[in-house]
Design a protein around this motif. Structure first.
Motif, PDB file in Angstrom:
ATOM      1  N   LEU A 171      12.133  -5.565  -2.669  1.00  0.00           N
ATOM      2  CA  LEU A 171      13.032  -5.854  -1.556  1.00  0.00           C
ATOM      3  C   LEU A 171      12.954  -4.684  -0.583  1.00  0.00           C
ATOM      4  CD1 LEU A 171      16.312  -6.996  -3.387  1.00  0.00           C
ATOM      5  CD2 LEU A 171      14.716  -8.469  -2.144  1.00  0.00           C
ATOM      6  N   VAL A 172      13.164  -4.983   0.698  1.00  0.00           N
ATOM      7  CA  VAL A 172      13.337  -3.906   1.678  1.00  0.00           C
ATOM      8  C   VAL A 172      14.797  -3.911   2.082  1.00  0.00           C
ATOM      9  CG1 VAL A 172      12.546  -2.864   3.821  1.00  0.00           C
ATOM     10  CG2 VAL A 172      11.098  -4.491   2.635  1.00  0.00           C
ATOM     11  N   VAL A 173      15.412  -2.752   2.036  1.00  0.00           N
ATOM     12  CA  VAL A 173      16.771  -2.617   2.542  1.00  0.00           C
ATOM     13  C   VAL A 173      16.629  -2.093   3.972  1.00  0.00           C
ATOM     14  CG1 VAL A 173      19.070  -1.688   2.122  1.00  0.00           C
ATOM     15  CG2 VAL A 173      17.463  -1.942   0.208  1.00  0.00           C
ATOM     16  N   LEU A 174      17.213  -2.837   4.916  1.00  0.00           N
ATOM     17  CA  LEU A 174      17.023  -2.498   6.331  1.00  0.00           C
ATOM     18  C   LEU A 174      18.152  -1.626   6.873  1.00  0.00           C
ATOM     19  CD1 LEU A 174      15.859  -5.921   7.790  1.00  0.00           C
ATOM     20  CD2 LEU A 174      14.482  -4.026   6.959  1.00  0.00           C
ATOM     21  N   TYR A 175      17.851  -0.938   7.956  1.00  0.00           N
ATOM     22  CA  TYR A 175      18.830  -0.133   8.703  1.00  0.00           C
ATOM     23  C   TYR A 175      19.478   0.931   7.814  1.00  0.00           C
ATOM     24  CZ  TYR A 175      18.553  -4.683  11.090  1.00  0.00           C
ATOM     25  OH  TYR A 175      18.127  -5.855  11.645  1.00  0.00           O
ATOM     26  N   SER A 193       0.840  -1.203   0.000  1.00  0.00           N
ATOM     27  CA  SER A 193       0.000   0.000   0.000  1.00  0.00           C
ATOM     28  C   SER A 193       0.879   1.259   0.000  1.00  0.00           C
ATOM     29  CB  SER A 193      -0.963  -0.005   1.183  1.00  0.00           C
ATOM     30  OG  SER A 193      -0.283   0.353   2.375  1.00  0.00           O
ATOM     31  N   LEU A 194       2.064   1.151   0.607  1.00  0.00           N
ATOM     32  CA  LEU A 194       2.982   2.304   0.608  1.00  0.00           C
ATOM     33  C   LEU A 194       3.462   2.618  -0.804  1.00  0.00           C
ATOM     34  CD1 LEU A 194       5.174   1.447   3.744  1.00  0.00           C
ATOM     35  CD2 LEU A 194       3.635   3.400   3.502  1.00  0.00           C
ATOM     36  N   THR A 195       3.880   1.582  -1.528  1.00  0.00           N
ATOM     37  CA  THR A 195       4.419   1.851  -2.873  1.00  0.00           C
ATOM     38  C   THR A 195       3.299   2.205  -3.851  1.00  0.00           C
ATOM     39  OG1 THR A 195       4.469  -0.531  -3.258  1.00  0.00           O
ATOM     40  CG2 THR A 195       6.549   0.522  -2.675  1.00  0.00           C
ATOM     41  N   GLU A 196       2.095   1.658  -3.613  1.00  0.00           N
ATOM     42  CA  GLU A 196       0.972   2.044  -4.476  1.00  0.00           C
ATOM     43  C   GLU A 196       0.746   3.545  -4.406  1.00  0.00           C
ATOM     44  OE1 GLU A 196      -2.796  -0.079  -3.642  1.00  0.00           O
ATOM     45  OE2 GLU A 196      -1.563  -1.845  -4.176  1.00  0.00           O
ATOM     46  N   TYR A 203      13.969   2.547   6.406  1.00  0.00           N
ATOM     47  CA  TYR A 203      13.849   1.447   5.433  1.00  0.00           C
ATOM     48  C   TYR A 203      13.878   2.027   4.027  1.00  0.00           C
ATOM     49  CZ  TYR A 203      11.812  -0.863   9.546  1.00  0.00           C
ATOM     50  OH  TYR A 203      11.590  -1.363  10.803  1.00  0.00           O
ATOM     51  N   LEU A 204      14.424   1.273   3.101  1.00  0.00           N
ATOM     52  CA  LEU A 204      14.307   1.655   1.686  1.00  0.00           C
ATOM     53  C   LEU A 204      13.603   0.524   0.962  1.00  0.00           C
ATOM     54  CD1 LEU A 204      14.943   3.467  -0.773  1.00  0.00           C
ATOM     55  CD2 LEU A 204      17.145   2.289  -0.952  1.00  0.00           C
ATOM     56  N   ILE A 205      12.467   0.852   0.364  1.00  0.00           N
ATOM     57  CA  ILE A 205      11.752  -0.149  -0.439  1.00  0.00           C
ATOM     58  C   ILE A 205      12.172   0.052  -1.886  1.00  0.00           C
ATOM     59  CG2 ILE A 205       9.500  -1.040  -1.121  1.00  0.00           C
ATOM     60  CD1 ILE A 205       8.376   0.397   1.364  1.00  0.00           C
ATOM     61  N   THR A 206      12.571  -1.019  -2.524  1.00  0.00           N
ATOM     62  CA  THR A 206      13.036  -0.917  -3.901  1.00  0.00           C
ATOM     63  C   THR A 206      12.493  -2.101  -4.703  1.00  0.00           C
ATOM     64  OG1 THR A 206      15.042  -0.949  -5.292  1.00  0.00           O
ATOM     65  CG2 THR A 206      15.257  -1.889  -3.099  1.00  0.00           C
ATOM     66  N   SER A 207      12.211  -1.871  -5.998  1.00  0.00           N
ATOM     67  CA  SER A 207      11.582  -2.917  -6.817  1.00  0.00           C
ATOM     68  C   SER A 207      12.556  -3.482  -7.834  1.00  0.00           C
ATOM     69  CB  SER A 207      10.392  -2.332  -7.575  1.00  0.00           C
ATOM     70  OG  SER A 207       9.522  -1.695  -6.683  1.00  0.00           O
ATOM     71  N   PRO A 267      11.400   3.727  -5.941  1.00  0.00           N
ATOM     72  CA  PRO A 267      11.804   3.428  -4.567  1.00  0.00           C
ATOM     73  C   PRO A 267      11.170   4.391  -3.561  1.00  0.00           C
ATOM     74  CG  PRO A 267      13.595   4.492  -5.763  1.00  0.00           C
ATOM     75  CD  PRO A 267      12.504   4.262  -6.755  1.00  0.00           C
ATOM     76  N   LEU A 268      11.239   4.008  -2.302  1.00  0.00           N
ATOM     77  CA  LEU A 268      10.610   4.817  -1.260  1.00  0.00           C
ATOM     78  C   LEU A 268      11.371   4.628   0.051  1.00  0.00           C
ATOM     79  CD1 LEU A 268       8.058   6.520  -0.394  1.00  0.00           C
ATOM     80  CD2 LEU A 268       6.982   4.339   0.192  1.00  0.00           C
ATOM     81  N   PHE A 269      11.733   5.743   0.663  1.00  0.00           N
ATOM     82  CA  PHE A 269      12.297   5.675   2.020  1.00  0.00           C
ATOM     83  C   PHE A 269      11.154   5.765   3.032  1.00  0.00           C
ATOM     84  CE2 PHE A 269      16.410   6.882   0.154  1.00  0.00           C
ATOM     85  CZ  PHE A 269      17.282   6.123   0.928  1.00  0.00           C
ATOM     86  N   VAL A 270      11.217   4.923   4.041  1.00  0.00           N
ATOM     87  CA  VAL A 270      10.166   4.893   5.054  1.00  0.00           C
ATOM     88  C   VAL A 270      10.805   4.981   6.435  1.00  0.00           C
ATOM     89  CG1 VAL A 270       8.222   3.569   5.993  1.00  0.00           C
ATOM     90  CG2 VAL A 270       8.805   3.358   3.563  1.00  0.00           C
TER      91      VAL A 270
END
Ligand SMILES: *Cc1c(COP(=O)(O)O)cnc(C)c1O
Length: 454
Positions: free
Chosen positions: A393-397, A41-44, A315-319, A49-52
């Motif tokens: 993928l989520v990139v953590l930390y 729902s965040l990326t929609e 967090y970084l969400i990337t596709s 990419p998106l930093f959270v």
């Protein structure tokens, strides 16, 4: 019926359910939500990419660290390290928690003032403070941590010129057993330079000596250097008390505690390797008690913790934009985020996990970013399931230093959102547009038109 795409068969070593060196199985617990918000729902809504960032996690971590120190020492103050993450929303969370501001440039100083931090609650560090910045900081009663003699002389001149006093401390560097030593900032303890600077300050009636400061490095993986550093500052504090009857208001141990991130070349994961925050707190506070002062006369312990507070809450969400097989058969992923947003991947093996359950085998994978550059690698070897275009993928930390060190290079920078404690998702930095970048440019008249021929 759509025809399935042909893929050349390859033979791969399988990792499924395999024991690793420590006896546990390689597991991929996917991360489908951050706090209670679905990643899809965040990326929609905000794209990829998106930093959270998680407000809840930021506040919890701050309170935890604060408590660890406060249960050991009566007076503790945190000052938020702006360069670690100076998004206004992030700084404001720390200020709401009671944190002062720690800045290392005039830009950061002004940013803290714009957010409503008073000068007297700003610690001004760094080796490069312009005369105008110093004068402002003096007028606004900020705490200026002097880095070198030229800065000390500038402050003496300015205070004389404007006939005001300045609140100062010095930054001290010392041998703490860390190699290579961080000796480029501040005055050296062992060679007597620190004491010399302190004497000059004490003898200048326009300078008010408030404290002593050190910042021994970043991602310090042991508590012992903090004990050494604190003991040396305590030693200086005793000397100026005994000889000049000057009592310090605070002793500042800077930042440098590690986060859950794993350094490149580090064999074990950070969680298995690092001391606890309690260990760091014990090392620092037990050394401070060597001052042998009654509780109400002890100096405030100031901490400028950056990385350890924020890293795990970002967090970084990337596709996956495309997948490839390298000539070796290794799975390669081309993601929509790369080192332009994750400068920190030069130093850290960022943990990356899928955002949904993907069954089947796992394999060694290289994770590339989108840049047309060989160095654009997020992970050069990480075990992942077979991934397809559109998977995420989520990139953590990635809360520390990424949204300050990121580059506008080849692409524009993406949205940054904050999941609030109430579970709302707030945009805290909008994705950049072409206009944002070009509005700073000026095109000379004679270059303003051209004709291209075939
Ligand atoms: C960068 C910096 C910090 C924060 O360091 P972390 O390693 O992120 O905790 C604190 N103080 C000073 C002077 C710094 O330069």
């Amino acid at each position: 019926m759509t025809k399935k795409r042909y893929e050349k068969p390859i033979i791969l070593k399988q990792h499924s359910g395999m024991m690793n060196k420590f006896g546990s199985t390689q597991t991929f617990r996917p991360i489908t939500k951050i706090d209670d918000v679905e990643i899809d729902s965040l990326t929609e809504k905000f794209g990829s990419p998106l930093f959270v960032f998680s407000e809840k996690q930021i506040r919890e971590k701050y309170r935890k660290l604060n408590k660890i120190f406060k249960t050991r020492y009566p007076k503790v103050r945190f000052a938020w390290s702006y360069k670690t993450n100076y998004l206004s929303a992030i700084c404001s969370i720390y200020h709401q928690e009671g944190s002062w501001a720690e800045v290392v440039s005039e830009f950061e100083y002004d940013k803290a003032r714009d957010l409503g931090v008073k000068g007297e609650n700003i610690i001004f560090n760094g080796p490069f403070k312009s005369e105008s910045a110093l004068e402002k900081a003096i007028r606004e009663k900020a705490l200026i941590h002097i880095d070198h003699f030229d800065e000390l002389y500038s402050i003496m001149e300015i205070t004389e010129k404007i006939d005001l006093t300045a609140n100062v401390a010095i930054r001290v560097n010392m041998d703490t057993g860390i190699y290579p030593p961080w000796n480029r900032f501040g005055f050296n303890y062992e060679n007597g330079e620190a004491m010399l600077a302190l004497k000059r300050i004490i003898h200048d009636e326009r300078l008010e000596l408030k404290g002593l400061h050190t910042h021994i490095g970043t991602y310090i993986m042991s508590a012992e250097p903090y004990r050494q550093a604190t003991l040396k500052l305590v030693d200086l504090a005793k000397e100026i008390y005994d000889n000049y009857n000057v009592r310090l208001e605070y002793i500042d141990l800077g930042g440098g505690f590690p986060s859950n991130n794993t350094l490149k070349g580090q064999y074990l994961e950070a969680e298995q390797l690092l001391p606890t925050y309690e260990d760091y707190a014990d090392a620092i506070t037990s050394a401070l008690f060597e001052l042998n002062l009654p509780s109400d006369e002890l100096p405030v312990l100031t901490l400028e913790t950056g990385r350890a507070l924020i890293d795990d809450s970002g967090y970084l969400i990337t596709s996956v934009f495309a997948t490839k097989r390298l000539s070796t058969g290794k799975q390669a992923l081309i993601m929509d985020a790369g080192v332009n947003y994750l400068f920190t991947s030069y130093w850290f093996n960022h943990k990356v996990v899928p955002t949904k359950e993907i069954s089947g085998f796992t394999e060694n994978t290289i994770v590339y970013g989108p840049l047309c550059m060989n160095i654009d690698v997020i992970r050069d070897d990480v075990v992942l399931p077979v991934m397809h275009k559109g998977d995420k993928l989520v990139v953590l930390y990635v809360g520390a230093y990424s949204v300050t060190q990121w580059m506008q290079f080849i692409s524009l920078r993406p949205n940054v959102v904050l999941i609030t404690e109430e579970g709302d998702v707030e945009l805290i930095r909008a994705a950049e547009t072409n206009e944002n970048i070009t509005e700073q440019e000026r095109l000379p008249e004679k270059l303003s038109d051209f004709t291209l021929t075939d």
